[in-house]
Design a protein around this motif. Structure first.
Motif, PDB file in Angstrom:
ATOM      1  N   CYS A   1       0.838  -1.199   0.000  1.00 21.94           N
ATOM      2  CA  CYS A   1       0.000   0.000   0.000  1.00 21.94           C
ATOM      3  C   CYS A   1       0.877   1.255   0.000  1.00 21.94           C
ATOM      4  O   CYS A   1       1.998   1.251   0.508  1.00 21.94           O
ATOM      5  CB  CYS A   1      -0.907  -0.004   1.233  1.00 21.94           C
ATOM      6  SG  CYS A   1      -2.202   1.230   1.180  1.00 21.94           S
TER       7      CYS A   1
ATOM      8  N   CYS B   1       0.291   3.956   1.550  1.00 19.83           N
ATOM      9  CA  CYS B   1       0.167   4.743   2.772  1.00 19.83           C
ATOM     10  C   CYS B   1       1.365   4.549   3.692  1.00 19.83           C
ATOM     11  O   CYS B   1       2.199   3.679   3.499  1.00 19.83           O
ATOM     12  CB  CYS B   1      -1.102   4.337   3.514  1.00 19.83           C
ATOM     13  SG  CYS B   1      -1.003   2.683   4.198  1.00 19.83           S
TER      14      CYS B   1
ATOM     15  N   TYR C   1      -0.556   2.350   7.945  1.00 22.90           N
ATOM     16  CA  TYR C   1      -1.792   1.646   7.613  1.00 22.90           C
ATOM     17  C   TYR C   1      -2.875   2.648   7.233  1.00 22.90           C
ATOM     18  O   TYR C   1      -2.798   3.829   7.581  1.00 22.90           O
ATOM     19  CB  TYR C   1      -2.272   0.789   8.786  1.00 22.90           C
ATOM     20  CG  TYR C   1      -2.524   1.567  10.058  1.00 22.90           C
ATOM     21  CD1 TYR C   1      -3.794   2.108  10.303  1.00 22.90           C
ATOM     22  CD2 TYR C   1      -1.533   1.766  10.998  1.00 22.90           C
ATOM     23  CE1 TYR C   1      -4.045   2.826  11.462  1.00 22.90           C
ATOM     24  CE2 TYR C   1      -1.764   2.480  12.155  1.00 22.90           C
ATOM     25  CZ  TYR C   1      -3.031   3.006  12.384  1.00 22.90           C
ATOM     26  OH  TYR C   1      -3.283   3.713  13.519  1.00 22.90           O
ATOM     27  N   CYS C   2      -3.871   2.158   6.481  1.00 27.40           N
ATOM     28  CA  CYS C   2      -5.003   2.995   6.098  1.00 27.40           C
ATOM     29  C   CYS C   2      -6.202   2.089   5.831  1.00 27.40           C
ATOM     30  O   CYS C   2      -6.097   0.876   5.982  1.00 27.40           O
ATOM     31  CB  CYS C   2      -4.673   3.827   4.860  1.00 27.40           C
ATOM     32  SG  CYS C   2      -4.541   2.849   3.360  1.00 27.40           S
TER      33      CYS C   2
ATOM     34  N   CYS D   1      -5.772  -0.980   3.436  1.00 21.25           N
ATOM     35  CA  CYS D   1      -4.904  -2.116   3.733  1.00 21.25           C
ATOM     36  C   CYS D   1      -5.076  -2.626   5.163  1.00 21.25           C
ATOM     37  O   CYS D   1      -4.300  -3.466   5.605  1.00 21.25           O
ATOM     38  CB  CYS D   1      -3.448  -1.748   3.487  1.00 21.25           C
ATOM     39  SG  CYS D   1      -2.819  -0.471   4.574  1.00 21.25           S
TER      40      CYS D   1
HETATM   41 ZN   LIG Z   1      -2.605   1.476   3.409  1.00 17.15          ZN
END
Ligand SMILES: [Zn+2]
Lengths: 137, 335
Positions: free
Chosen positions: B90, B92, B95-96, B99
């Motif tokens: 991902c 990002c 984390y986002c 994902c």
């Molecule tokens: Zn992410």
């Protein structure tokens, strides 16, 4: 704020299945001393693929020798040695094997889906029937 | 050798099919593919599990690491994980919503009774692709899920849990199956087993008559031993942890294995550079569809004696991440 990994032992276990920077999945090295022979190095793979390919290759009449080994248990790699009778190259034999296994798995998948649906319907019908009988009492 | 009602093609026969278990027989199959599928189902199917925890408050008697480890092992619904990216793929930072799934566990004991904090107390805080993904799996009659920690008066726990997509090769908490039964030749007609015995193995070892009858009946004592016979019928019993239904485990296992083989084909056919797109584990979202049409090339498998090193030794051995952790995990148990 304190941030914790939910598991603490080995932080790099993804090295078991993610290729390193620039690494190839498969490398072929021709054996110069023996005709029609190659050693394929599979990176980030294990017995799942090694045994599958080696055993399946042996069922091809053009293959004279097929075997695999994991050189070291701590490195996620295996070597597949293939010798053919010359009618196909070792690489062609491996590729044909992959295609055949993919096909077999597709057939398995088809049959599995059909039978699963059938069995589910039968099981659910059975449950309903039991409930009906239960209510009759 | 055996009576085969379905002809020579690969086929499946079910013994049991419900929301927890898929108990089935695969006929006219071969040992190497059957075993590869078993191993793939154990270790390489993507699921969702808590991977990172932010400890905001923990005054329970359990250490932070201890509770975090327990949280990692809580089974979560993996419905639609294929819509989630691997966090490492991902764009990002960390984390986002693309994902991961964020859950919080927030509890404080104020009464004099001991308070139990259960898996059901995990609350989804982030936007998820569907309503199921990330929900704690609850299968017990009380509807609580496993107990994570107990609190006394004045103790509190407050944790932000980041659940990510992963496979059991990395950690067993991502294993989709609680157990996979796998067997062939229950009557040992092929002599792959050499039974230990005091005087007579026939008397000392139990026999699964029902299963032997499903596999062509007991051996005929008048028949000569067929040294080149190979197993063709395989008994699977796939039991889910609860995150993925059992039939999906099998179908995903097949798909992941097909993608793995397709990756080999791609690498060997000179696809340089982007071989990693097909690294098996990374792209299981791509289903194994579309391979069926390939030319069979008139090839018939020859059931000859199969030599070569690396053969028999690798069967039972190394199902990585497969067996050991289950016994120790609190799935479905209340202390
Ligand atoms: Zn992410």
């Amino acid at each position: 704020m304190l941030q914790q990994k939910a598991d603490h032992d080995n932080e790099n276990r993804f090295e078991l299945f993610l290729l390193d920077e620039g690494q190839q999945k498969v490398e072929e090295k021709a054996e110069t001393r023996v005709p029609n022979t190659s050693v394929f190095t599979f990176n980030k793979e294990d017995h799942t693929l090694g045994n599958l390919l080696a055993q399946r290759l042996l069922k091809n009449p053009a293959v004279m020798f097929a075997a695999y080994k994991v050189p070291h248990p701590l490195f996620a790699t295996f070597e597949l040695r293939v010798q053919t009778d010359g009618t196909v190259t070792p690489k062609e034999a491996v590729m044909e094997t992959c295609r055949l296994v993919i096909q077999d798995l597709s057939r398995l998948n088809e049959s599995f889906q059909t039978e699963w649906l059938g069995k589910r319907i039968v099981s659910e019908g059975e449950v309903e029937r039991q409930q009906r009988e239960h209510n009759n009492y | 050798m055996d009576y085969d009602p379905e002809g020579g093609s690969i086929n499946v026969r079910f013994l049991q099919a419900d929301s927890q278990r898929a108990n089935f027989i695969v006929q006219n199959f071969n040992l190497e593919t059957a075993n590869a599928l078993r191993r793939t189902m154990l270790a390489e199917i993507p699921t969702l599990a808590i991977d990172v925890v932010e400890v905001r408050d923990n005054t329970s008697v359990l250490a932070d690491e201890f509770v975090c480890h327990r949280l990692g092992l809580v089974p979560l619904s993996s419905t639609g994980v294929e819509e989630l990216l691997y966090a490492r793929d991902c764009d990002c930072d960390g984390y986002c919503d693309n994902c991961s799934v964020t859950l919080t566990l927030n509890a404080k004991c104020t009464g004099s009774e001991i308070m139990k904090v259960y898996a059901r107390d995990l609350v989804i805080e982030s936007r998820t692709p569907n309503d199921e993904l990330g929900k704690p799996v609850i299968t017990d009659a009380e509807g609580t899920g496993s107990c994570i920690v107990k609190l006394r008066r004045g103790q509190a726990i407050n944790m932000k849990c980041i659940a990510k997509k992963g496979i059991a090769k990395e950690h067993a908490k991502w294993a989709p199956s609680a157990a996979i039964g796998f067997e062939y030749d229950p009557a040992n007609k092929l002599h792959h087993l050499d039974y230990w015995f005091e005087e007579d193995p026939e008397k000392e070892w139990p026999k699964d008559e029902a299963r032997i009858n499903l596999d062509g009946g007991p051996p005929n004592p008048d028949e000569e031993f067929k040294y080149d016979a190979v197993p063709t019928r395989f008994f699977y019993d796939v039991e889910t942890v609860g995150g993925i239904p059992p039939d999906q485990i099998v179908q995903q296992g097949i798909a992941v294995l097909q993608v793995k083989l397709a990756g080999v084909l791609k690498a060997l056919s000179g696809g340089t550079g982007d071989a990693e797109d097909f690294g098996g584990a990374q792209s299981p979202g791509a289903n194994g569809d579309g391979y069926g049409g390939m030319d069979a090339g008139g090839y018939t498998p020859v059931g000859g004696p199969a030599g070569g090193y690396g053969g028999a030794s690798s069967w039972g051995g190394a199902a990585q991440g497969g067996t050991t952790p289950y016994g120790a995990t609190p799935y479905g148990q209340n202390w």
